[in-house]
Each structure stands twice: as C-alpha cells, then as structure tokens.
Design a protein around this motif. Structure first.
Motif, PDB file in Angstrom:
ATOM      1  N   LYS A 119       0.886  -1.633  -0.217  1.00 32.01           N
ATOM      2  CA  LYS A 119       0.406  -0.012   0.014  1.00 32.01           C
ATOM      3  C   LYS A 119       0.724   0.953   0.042  1.00 32.01           C
ATOM      4  N   SER A 120      -0.038   2.231  -0.702  1.00 29.02           N
ATOM      5  CA  SER A 120       1.048   3.400  -0.551  1.00 29.02           C
ATOM      6  C   SER A 120       0.126   4.366  -0.189  1.00 29.02           C
ATOM      7  N   MET A 121       0.428   5.425   0.516  1.00 26.97           N
ATOM      8  CA  MET A 121      -0.331   6.340   1.157  1.00 26.97           C
ATOM      9  C   MET A 121       0.317   8.011   0.752  1.00 26.97           C
ATOM     10  N   GLN A 122      -0.064   8.440   0.148  1.00 30.51           N
ATOM     11  CA  GLN A 122      -0.095  10.417   0.535  1.00 30.51           C
ATOM     12  C   GLN A 122      -0.466  10.750   1.557  1.00 30.51           C
ATOM     13  N   LEU A 123       0.055  11.656   2.092  1.00 30.09           N
ATOM     14  CA  LEU A 123      -0.618  12.794   3.504  1.00 30.09           C
ATOM     15  C   LEU A 123      -0.291  14.695   2.611  1.00 30.09           C
ATOM     16  N   VAL A 124      -0.952  15.417   3.205  1.00 32.14           N
ATOM     17  CA  VAL A 124      -0.291  16.446   2.887  1.00 32.14           C
ATOM     18  C   VAL A 124      -0.730  16.671   4.807  1.00 32.14           C
ATOM     19  N   ARG A 125      -0.113  17.898   5.141  1.00 35.86           N
ATOM     20  CA  ARG A 125      -0.729  18.728   6.761  1.00 35.86           C
ATOM     21  C   ARG A 125      -1.232  19.971   6.835  1.00 35.86           C
ATOM     22  N   MET A 126      -2.877  19.602   7.009  1.00 34.18           N
ATOM     23  CA  MET A 126      -3.939  20.460   7.247  1.00 34.18           C
ATOM     24  C   MET A 126      -3.710  21.296   7.962  1.00 34.18           C
ATOM     25  N   TRP A 130      -2.455  15.781   9.623  1.00 30.53           N
ATOM     26  CA  TRP A 130      -2.137  15.060   8.861  1.00 30.53           C
ATOM     27  C   TRP A 130      -3.181  14.722   8.056  1.00 30.53           C
ATOM     28  N   ARG A 131      -3.445  14.237   7.150  1.00 31.53           N
ATOM     29  CA  ARG A 131      -4.922  13.743   5.961  1.00 31.53           C
ATOM     30  C   ARG A 131      -4.250  12.925   4.838  1.00 31.53           C
ATOM     31  N   ILE A 132      -4.981  12.067   4.622  1.00 30.32           N
ATOM     32  CA  ILE A 132      -4.940  11.202   3.517  1.00 30.32           C
ATOM     33  C   ILE A 132      -5.332  11.402   2.464  1.00 30.32           C
TER      34      ILE A 132
END
Length: 147
Positions: A119-126, A130-132
């Motif tokens: 599995k690969s997950m990209q996340l961003v800081r909100m 952090w959210r996927i």
C-alpha cells in the motif's frame, strides 16, 4: 524497509494514522465505528485506488468505505483482520508518503483465506493535522510476490 525520514513528531503522527487505517478493517460489531473514524483520516476529496491484477478501481472516500462496511458487518466475512507489516514514512514540509506491506486473513462464506500486498498513502498537513490525500494498493498473486 528503509528508515523513515522527517521530523519525529510528524513521522509518529503519520504512523498513528496508518495504524488507525489498518485497524479499521476488522470484522465484528465494532466495525461500523472503526470505519466511520476513517472519514477523519482522509481529505474529503481523497482518491483511493485498487489494482490487484485488474483494471484500476477508483473510489472516493464514501465509495471506498461503504462496501467494506457491508462486507465486515454482513457476516459473510468473519474473523477478518488486516494489519500493516514493514513500512517507511517520508516527510518533506507539509507533504508525506507512507509505503509498506500489509497482510490480511479471515473467512469468507466459511472458506479461510490469507493475503498480502503493498500500500501507498500520500498525506498532506492540514490545519487540523495530517490527512490522507490518496491511497493505492496491489495484492500478491501468481507472478507477483513481495518476497
């Protein structure tokens, strides 16, 4: 797998998110609550894609969660659990990536099964953490093995 990179607090928070994600996929009466908690891990516009030797199946968050809720709560899938194996988290500023293997096991319609995949997950800081933003996976099959 290689060691993670980035600030330790960010890596720890992302690892927690990954653990909650995998922990949601356990059959039984508490499945609905665990799956509902997934909404807080994802951006509302996140994309989830499964390949597994077939044409890619692309889901939005609700389209990903709903059939899994049905499977995990209907009784057709019992003693099911999914878990993360080894993985790597890389953080740069406000973006991050988790890459790793996972396993799964259970019984479907009385037939025991196991499986593994990546599995690969990209996340961003909100502002709220952090959210996927995207998740993709592929499972082992004839001709494709993690080992």
């Amino acid at each position: 797998m290689s060691e993670s990179t980035g600030p330790a607090a960010d890596v720890a928070e992302i690892e927690r998110i990954v653990d909650v994600f995998f922990g949601a996929f356990v059959s039984g009466p508490e499945a609905a609550g665990r799956l509902a908690a997934l909404h807080e891990l994802f951006l509302p516009e996140a994309v989830v894609v499964a390949t597994c030797g077939q044409p890619p199946r692309v889901y939005d968050v609700d389209g990903f969660i709903a059939p899994r809720r049905e499977l995990l709560m209907s009784g057709a899938l019992t003693d099911f659990t999914e878990w993360r194996g080894g993985g790597r988290t890389d953080v740069f500023g406000d973006i991050a990536h988790w890459w790793g293997d996972y396993g799964k096991a259970g019984s479907q319609e009385g037939e025991r099964f196991t499986g593994r995949g990546m599995k690969s997950m990209q996340l961003v800081r909100m502002p709220q953490g952090w959210r996927i933003s995207a998740a993709v996976w592929d499972d082992e099959r004839d001709g494709l093995s993690i080992d």
